[in-house]
Design an enzyme around this catalytic site. Structure first.
Site, PDB file in Angstrom:
ATOM      1  N   CYS A   1     -20.291  -5.693 -12.658  1.00 56.79           N
ATOM      2  CA  CYS A   1     -20.113  -7.150 -12.670  1.00 56.79           C
ATOM      3  C   CYS A   1     -19.213  -7.529 -11.494  1.00 56.79           C
ATOM      4  O   CYS A   1     -18.170  -8.148 -11.650  1.00 56.79           O
ATOM      5  CB  CYS A   1     -19.549  -7.629 -13.996  1.00 56.79           C
ATOM      6  SG  CYS A   1     -20.414  -6.966 -15.446  1.00 56.79           S
ATOM      7  N   ALA A   2     -19.649  -7.133 -10.304  1.00 54.03           N
ATOM      8  CA  ALA A   2     -18.786  -7.077  -9.124  1.00 54.03           C
ATOM      9  C   ALA A   2     -18.643  -8.391  -8.369  1.00 54.03           C
ATOM     10  O   ALA A   2     -17.672  -8.558  -7.623  1.00 54.03           O
ATOM     11  CB  ALA A   2     -19.319  -6.011  -8.161  1.00 54.03           C
TER      12      ALA A   2
ATOM     13  N   PRO B   1     -17.660 -11.904  -6.928  1.00 51.52           N
ATOM     14  CA  PRO B   1     -18.082 -12.013  -5.527  1.00 51.52           C
ATOM     15  C   PRO B   1     -17.634 -10.861  -4.626  1.00 51.52           C
ATOM     16  O   PRO B   1     -17.771 -10.954  -3.415  1.00 51.52           O
ATOM     17  CB  PRO B   1     -17.426 -13.318  -5.085  1.00 51.52           C
ATOM     18  CG  PRO B   1     -16.158 -13.372  -5.878  1.00 51.52           C
ATOM     19  CD  PRO B   1     -16.493 -12.768  -7.223  1.00 51.52           C
ATOM     20  N   GLY B   2     -17.081  -9.799  -5.184  1.00 53.31           N
ATOM     21  CA  GLY B   2     -16.849  -8.597  -4.393  1.00 53.31           C
ATOM     22  C   GLY B   2     -15.424  -8.325  -3.965  1.00 53.31           C
ATOM     23  O   GLY B   2     -15.176  -7.370  -3.218  1.00 53.31           O
ATOM     24  N   GLY B   3     -14.474  -9.113  -4.429  1.00 56.14           N
ATOM     25  CA  GLY B   3     -13.093  -8.896  -4.024  1.00 56.14           C
ATOM     26  C   GLY B   3     -12.549  -7.547  -4.443  1.00 56.14           C
ATOM     27  O   GLY B   3     -11.857  -6.862  -3.671  1.00 56.14           O
ATOM     28  N   LYS B   4     -12.864  -7.123  -5.663  1.00 60.28           N
ATOM     29  CA  LYS B   4     -12.349  -5.841  -6.153  1.00 60.28           C
ATOM     30  C   LYS B   4     -13.077  -4.673  -5.489  1.00 60.28           C
ATOM     31  O   LYS B   4     -12.474  -3.631  -5.217  1.00 60.28           O
ATOM     32  CB  LYS B   4     -12.462  -5.783  -7.677  1.00 60.28           C
ATOM     33  CG  LYS B   4     -11.633  -6.862  -8.395  1.00 60.28           C
ATOM     34  CD  LYS B   4     -11.782  -6.758  -9.905  1.00 60.28           C
ATOM     35  CE  LYS B   4     -11.038  -7.866 -10.613  1.00 60.28           C
ATOM     36  NZ  LYS B   4     -11.673  -9.207 -10.389  1.00 60.28           N
TER      37      LYS B   4
ATOM     38  N   ASP C   1     -28.704  -5.632 -14.792  1.00 57.72           N
ATOM     39  CA  ASP C   1     -28.005  -5.925 -16.038  1.00 57.72           C
ATOM     40  C   ASP C   1     -27.183  -4.700 -16.431  1.00 57.72           C
ATOM     41  O   ASP C   1     -27.726  -3.599 -16.587  1.00 57.72           O
ATOM     42  CB  ASP C   1     -29.035  -6.259 -17.124  1.00 57.72           C
ATOM     43  CG  ASP C   1     -28.396  -6.800 -18.392  1.00 57.72           C
ATOM     44  OD1 ASP C   1     -27.312  -6.314 -18.778  1.00 57.72           O
ATOM     45  OD2 ASP C   1     -29.007  -7.702 -19.001  1.00 57.72           O
TER      46      ASP C   1
ATOM     47  N   CYS D   1     -10.898 -12.035 -17.125  1.00 59.75           N
ATOM     48  CA  CYS D   1      -9.985 -13.117 -16.750  1.00 59.75           C
ATOM     49  C   CYS D   1      -9.875 -14.090 -17.929  1.00 59.75           C
ATOM     50  O   CYS D   1      -9.956 -15.300 -17.781  1.00 59.75           O
ATOM     51  CB  CYS D   1     -10.436 -13.819 -15.472  1.00 59.75           C
ATOM     52  SG  CYS D   1     -12.113 -14.491 -15.512  1.00 59.75           S
TER      53      CYS D   1
END
Length: 435
Positions: free
Chosen positions: A251-252, A254-257, A300, A372
């Site tokens: 569940c990445a 928008p890719g910050g992590k 998924d 979050c």
């Protein structure tokens, strides 16, 4: 377009049509003059923060509610009330410009109604404001179901949580270690006259004392720094990635992590998966700007066999779909897009994803469950239930982490909105026991 008319349209789309503020506000900002874009955002955020209070005032001033095609004018009236009650705009300008917005909304015949309601509010402001704050929903600007949930979950903190939700979120940066240390980049900001503060736990984080356009930050286009809340940056400490490992960011988007993992451990093999193809485009854009590579997949998380045929992962960061009740100060529309029964449905979805991801983790590997959210159902209760049904799962002792991981009775680390200027977030690090 008249900025007040644009604001009324945005709020109508969010409240009446269930669209997200993130989707509709940027489009509306393109329709107003550049000088009005910040004002449009301020009005939209403000009305959505204090919607129950503004609704209470409007009900007291109107004989009958506006319905159907006139609903956008109901929201225009809320825009006017918000300006008069909580903004520094001169009252005559707030009323005049809001009334003029009826032309842009193609219903100038409603000019008289909008004007009368706002003038009456000016005359009765003290009494109406007191009445609007006589109940918790109006006082705290939250829907009644969420007030009830927070009261039950956090009997000594619920007011502070809602107060934090109604503040403006700070702007946090994540310094890219492959270019600069946090301190050396901070020195560059100092030279540019940009004041910052560090964070006691997030080692790559800098908070701007005054938010600004990212294009004015030294080296932003070259990937020296990214925008990411300090709470989200703590994922790296729970995950603790190592050189050469195969790591899944689930569940990445928008890719910050994903990016943070590769900034810390460039030799890691990172797979980033998300079910939303549109949001995955943001992952690709972020990776390109930072000049780093991850294998990006659309799929998924409940059905990994559909998108992953490789081996088990050394580490999995599961940033689960959640109610987002920890980031309301950044997304005030969450309060009106969510419903009480969403929490149960989300908890069931999270449970399915955790179980599926566990099968993709190597024995001896680590999974970090993150949301979050601030609801216990999605966080500690979720982790407790998983530990109870999963014989080879064990909560990692905090002594081997640089951050708190809770206890077996109270697993994980719950960050409340506003703690150390952070968003609300939850983490729990779990190890898969060797057979």
């Amino acid at each position: 377009m008249n900025v007040r008319a644009a604001a009324a349209n945005v709020i109508y789309q969010v409240v009446d049509q269930g669209q997200s503020l993130t989707a509709v506000l940027p489009k509306a900002q393109q329709e107003v003059a550049p000088r009005d874009q910040a004002l449009l955002q301020e009005i939209c955020y403000g009305v959505l923060r204090w919607l129950p209070r503004l609704e209470s005032v409007s009900r007291a001033l109107m004989d009958k509610p506006l319905k159907g095609k006139q609903r956008v004018f109901h929201h225009l009236i809320l825009v006017g009330i918000y300006q008069l009650s909580m903004m520094r705009i001169p009252p005559h300008a707030a009323v005049g410009e809001t009334v003029n917005a009826t032309k842009a909304l193609k219903k100038p015949q409603l000019r008289g109604l909008v004007n009368a309601v706002l003038r009456n509010y000016q005359r009765q402001k003290a009494e109406l404001d007191q009445q609007a704050q006589s109940h918790d929903a109006g006082r705290f600007g939250h829907p009644s179901w969420l007030v009830k949930l927070l009261k039950e979950a956090y009997p000594t903190q619920w007011e502070a949580i809602m107060d934090a939700n109604n503040t403006k979120a700070p702007m946090w940066l994540r310094v890219n270690r492959t270019h600069h240390s946090r301190d050396s980049y901070r020195a560059l900001l100092d030279e540019a006259g940009i004041e910052t503060e560090t964070h006691p736990l997030a080692a790559d984080a800098l908070r701007l004392l005054s938010p600004r356009d990212v294009t004015t930050l030294p080296g932003f286009a070259d990937g020296w720094v990214s925008v990411q809340d300090a709470a989200a940056q703590l994922s790296i400490d729970f995950l603790a990635p190592q050189d050469g490992e195969l790591i899944l960011d689930c569940c990445a988007a928008p890719g910050g992590k994903t990016a943070h993992i590769l900034e810390r451990v460039p030799s890691a093999q990172v797979v980033a998966v998300d079910a939303d193809a549109k949001r995955l485009e943001r992952v690709g854009e972020n990776l390109t700007r930072l000049n780093i590579h991850a294998e990006v997949k659309c799929g998924d998380a409940r059905y990994p066999e559909q998108w992953w045929q490789g081996g088990q992962f050394d580490r999995i960061l599961l940033d689960a779909p959640c109610s987002a009740t920890g980031v309301i100060r950044r997304h005030p529309d969450i309060k009106w897009l969510r419903r009480a029964d969403d929490i149960t449905a989300l908890a069931e979805l999270q449970s399915e994803i955790i179980d599926a991801m566990w099968q993709q983790l190597k024995p001896g590997g680590r999974m970090v469950y993150a949301t979050c959210s601030v609801t216990p159902q999605e966080n500690r209760q979720q982790v407790l239930a998983f530990l109870a049904r999963t014989s080879d799962a064990q909560l990692i002792d905090s002594s081997v982490l640089s951050v708190d991981n809770g206890t077996t009775d109270q697993p994980g680390y719950q960050i409340m909105p506003g703690d150390e200027q952070m968003d609300g977030f939850f983490y729990a690090a779990i190890e898969k026991q060797l057979a």
